[in-house]
Scaffold this active site. Structure first.
Site, PDB file in Angstrom:
ATOM      1  N   CYS A  50       0.859  -1.180   0.000  1.00  0.00           N
ATOM      2  CA  CYS A  50       0.000   0.000   0.000  1.00  0.00           C
ATOM      3  C   CYS A  50       0.894   1.228   0.000  1.00  0.00           C
ATOM      4  O   CYS A  50       2.099   1.133   0.224  1.00  0.00           O
ATOM      5  CB  CYS A  50      -0.867   0.058   1.265  1.00  0.00           C
ATOM      6  SG  CYS A  50      -2.005  -1.326   1.418  1.00  0.00           S
ATOM      7  N   TYR A  55      11.724  -4.308  -6.975  1.00  0.00           N
ATOM      8  CA  TYR A  55      10.519  -4.184  -7.795  1.00  0.00           C
ATOM      9  C   TYR A  55       9.526  -3.122  -7.357  1.00  0.00           C
ATOM     10  O   TYR A  55       9.075  -2.326  -8.162  1.00  0.00           O
ATOM     11  CB  TYR A  55       9.802  -5.548  -7.854  1.00  0.00           C
ATOM     12  CG  TYR A  55       8.448  -5.487  -8.504  1.00  0.00           C
ATOM     13  CD1 TYR A  55       8.323  -5.296  -9.874  1.00  0.00           C
ATOM     14  CD2 TYR A  55       7.284  -5.595  -7.745  1.00  0.00           C
ATOM     15  CE1 TYR A  55       7.071  -5.211 -10.470  1.00  0.00           C
ATOM     16  CE2 TYR A  55       6.031  -5.517  -8.338  1.00  0.00           C
ATOM     17  CZ  TYR A  55       5.933  -5.321  -9.696  1.00  0.00           C
ATOM     18  OH  TYR A  55       4.708  -5.238 -10.286  1.00  0.00           O
ATOM     19  N   GLY A  65      -0.578   0.508  -4.954  1.00  0.00           N
ATOM     20  CA  GLY A  65      -1.896  -0.057  -4.699  1.00  0.00           C
ATOM     21  C   GLY A  65      -2.917   0.510  -5.650  1.00  0.00           C
ATOM     22  O   GLY A  65      -3.006   1.733  -5.802  1.00  0.00           O
ATOM     23  N   CYS A 106      12.823  -4.199   3.705  1.00  0.00           N
ATOM     24  CA  CYS A 106      12.445  -5.105   2.617  1.00  0.00           C
ATOM     25  C   CYS A 106      13.347  -4.932   1.393  1.00  0.00           C
ATOM     26  O   CYS A 106      13.393  -3.852   0.788  1.00  0.00           O
ATOM     27  CB  CYS A 106      10.996  -4.818   2.232  1.00  0.00           C
ATOM     28  SG  CYS A 106      10.463  -5.688   0.748  1.00  0.00           S
ATOM     29  N   CYS A 123      11.653 -13.791   1.455  1.00  0.00           N
ATOM     30  CA  CYS A 123      10.954 -14.461   0.346  1.00  0.00           C
ATOM     31  C   CYS A 123      11.943 -15.170  -0.585  1.00  0.00           C
ATOM     32  O   CYS A 123      11.550 -16.028  -1.368  1.00  0.00           O
ATOM     33  CB  CYS A 123      10.067 -13.490  -0.411  1.00  0.00           C
ATOM     34  SG  CYS A 123      10.883 -11.992  -0.908  1.00  0.00           S
ATOM     35  N   ASN A 148       0.501   0.861   5.828  1.00  0.00           N
ATOM     36  CA  ASN A 148       1.190   0.028   4.837  1.00  0.00           C
ATOM     37  C   ASN A 148       1.938  -1.050   5.605  1.00  0.00           C
ATOM     38  O   ASN A 148       2.800  -0.735   6.424  1.00  0.00           O
ATOM     39  CB  ASN A 148       2.174   0.893   4.030  1.00  0.00           C
ATOM     40  CG  ASN A 148       3.055   0.075   3.084  1.00  0.00           C
ATOM     41  OD1 ASN A 148       4.151   0.485   2.753  1.00  0.00           O
ATOM     42  ND2 ASN A 148       2.597  -1.082   2.654  1.00  0.00           N
ATOM     43  N   GLY A 149       1.580  -2.305   5.346  1.00  0.00           N
ATOM     44  CA  GLY A 149       2.263  -3.402   6.041  1.00  0.00           C
ATOM     45  C   GLY A 149       1.294  -4.515   6.353  1.00  0.00           C
ATOM     46  O   GLY A 149       0.194  -4.580   5.796  1.00  0.00           O
TER      47      GLY A 149
HETATM   48  S1  SF4 Z   1       9.655 -11.406   2.674  1.00  0.00           S
HETATM   49 FE1  SF4 Z   1      10.392 -10.458   0.753  1.00  0.00          FE
HETATM   50  S2  SF4 Z   1       8.778  -9.031   0.120  1.00  0.00           S
HETATM   51 FE2  SF4 Z   1       8.412  -9.551   2.282  1.00  0.00          FE
HETATM   52  S3  SF4 Z   1       9.452  -7.953   3.476  1.00  0.00           S
HETATM   53 FE3  SF4 Z   1      10.914  -9.622   3.229  1.00  0.00          FE
HETATM   54  S4  SF4 Z   1      12.076  -9.151   1.357  1.00  0.00           S
HETATM   55 FE4  SF4 Z   1      10.236  -7.873   1.381  1.00  0.00          FE
END
Ligand code: SF4
Length: 458
Positions: A2, A246, A30, A240, A441, A105-106
């Site tokens: 968001c 991206y 978003g 992040c 991720c 946002n989160g």
């Molecule tokens: S899991 Fe991936 S998308 Fe989510 S906060 Fe961590 S680096 Fe970012």
């Protein structure tokens, strides 16, 4: 994912148009709904929200006519809670100590547990978003002034939150102690702004002052701008990595690092690690792979061409998904330039592979346009794990890289070769130490429970 925006002025002025413009430049974060909330002249909150893009959900001219001294806004892409009007933000309420509005946002990893606890004690939720628990936690502390009640609520939250909060006479910004999502502070004259990304400050002519630090609360009111701390022992920073890969706009600066510069560096490191000397052309998947492709071309000395064209006007409302449209697939959105590809070995750079369908389509299309060989280079490590910190990634079963290894995926998408950036290079390009970046991720290394535990009972 968001986007949030907030503005405070010591005078009543046209802040709502600023919020509209700020949201407009955060649209990439978003597209499901957009909304603004502000304090009216009589001290009550007012909100206008709607489904769709900013210009569909909000009336710029109407907002430009209104005056206020404090306002917030939100663009939504749902992570928790479905895509419903009731879940559009900012959420507004009036409780025993006055009006409140929140844009979030989160994703709160203990949001459901808190909601269950509060419901068992009689709370009635109006939405299915995790954000609403913050308002209920505040209402349960009605003996405290609103700012104190807010701080008390924040110390009970786990997970990712960058917040813009509207109180009767002040604007409050807060970033979780791990700093998952970005948040910046800006100024134009005596107007103070907060925004998910610095590109939203640029559009209102504001200067970027600095990032809101992980665990920091910024209070803006008639006394000026104050910095407080969320009373939680800091464990470690966890910004992040995917914001750089991206999500964020390339003209934004996050935690002091230009997103544009990071993306080009990702491409350069990819070219060093996974060269492709037989290729005579480098191109990027528009728009997410473009900068990494330029970096790859610079490092490798292979010519860069914009060999895939994106139709800028593709939107959900323009083309209905009939069967024929589904059959045409990605070509409606992305189309190669045939004369650049004829009998060439081509490197296609993309930011990531999620489900793998777009990569497969583009390899097929490039081949059908005459490319001899298509080499895929991905400017991030394989995405194998879901995100629990505010990004709507598919489950592991749907993630292409979780289902098979690199060779299997290479066969699946039909590329002549496929190579990913490794995690060390990703961290090197971002320019922070490994301990302060979230790469869960890619790596599956989520924050451990003890690193997020605030030691508080509900
Ligand atoms: S899991 Fe991936 S998308 Fe989510 S906060 Fe961590 S680096 Fe970012």
């Amino acid at each position: 994912m968001c986007g949030i925006f907030g503005a405070y002025s010591p005078r009543h002025e046209a802040l709502l148009e600023d919020v509209y413009l700020g949201l407009y430049s955060l649209q990439h974060r978003g597209q499901e709904s957009a909304g603004v909330a502000w304090i009216n002249g009589d001290g009550t909150t007012k909100a206008i929200k709607g489904m769709g893009l900013v210009h569909e959900a909000l009336d710029q001219h109407d907002l430009a006519m209104r005056r206020t001294h404090v306002a917030i806004g939100h663009v939504r892409y749902s992570t928790t809670g479905s895509s419903l009007a009731a879940n559009a933000q900012p959420l507004v309420a009036s409780y025993a100590r006055g009006p409140i509005g929140i844009a979030h946002n989160g994703n709160l990893t203990n949001g459901e547990a808190i909601a269950n606890y509060l419901e068992s004690r009689g709370a009635i939720f109006q939405s299915t978003t995790d954000t609403e628990v913050i308002i209920h936690l505040m209402a349960h502390q009605a003996h405290k002034p609103p700012l104190e009640a807010l701080i008390d609520a924040l110390r009970r939250l786990d997970g990712a939150y960058s917040l813009a909060v509207l109180l009767k006479d002040r604007l409050v910004a807060a970033r979780d102690p791990w700093g998952f999502r970005p948040l910046v502070l800006g100024r134009r004259g005596d107007v103070t702004y907060i925004a998910s990304e610095s590109c939203a400050l640029d559009i209102v002519g504001a200067e970027l002052i600095r990032d809101v630090e992980p665990g920091e609360i910024i209070v803006v009111d008639e006394r000026g701008v104050r910095s407080l701390r969320i009373p939680v022992e800091p464990t470690r920073r966890c910004s992040c990595a995917f914001e750089y890969v991206y999500f964020a706009r390339p003209d934004s600066i996050i935690d002091g690092r230009s997103v544009y510069a990071v993306r080009k560096e990702l491409g350069r490191l990819l070219a060093k690690r996974s060269p492709c000397p037989e290729a005579s052309l480098v191109t990027g998947m528009p728009d997410s792979g473009t900068l990494a492709a330029m970096g790859y071309a610079e490092e490798s000395g292979i010519a860069y061409e914009k060999a895939i064209v994106r139709n800028r006007y593709v939107g959900r409302t323009f083309i209905q998904p009939t069967q024929r449209v589904r059959d045409l697939g990605v070509r409606i959105k992305l189309n190669p330039v045939p004369h650049l590809l004829d009998d060439r070995d081509v490197v296609v750079v993309d930011d990531s592979i999620v489900r793998g369908t777009t990569a497969q389509h583009i390899v097929n299309l490039m081949r059908s346009c005459g490319a001899r060989n298509v080499h895929l280079r991905i400017a991030s490590p394989p995405v194998r794990f879901p995100c629990y910190y505010g990004i709507d990634t598919p489950s592991s079963e749907e993630l292409a890289a979780a289902r098979t290894d690199v060779e299997g995926l290479e066969r699946q998408v039909g590329a002549c070769s496929l190579a990913y950036l490794d995690e060390d290079d990703l961290i090197a390009a971002i320019g922070r130490d490994r301990q302060s970046i979230c790469t869960a991720c890619f790596s599956g290394r989520y924050l451990k429970e003890k690193e997020m535990d605030h030691g508080l009972d509900l």
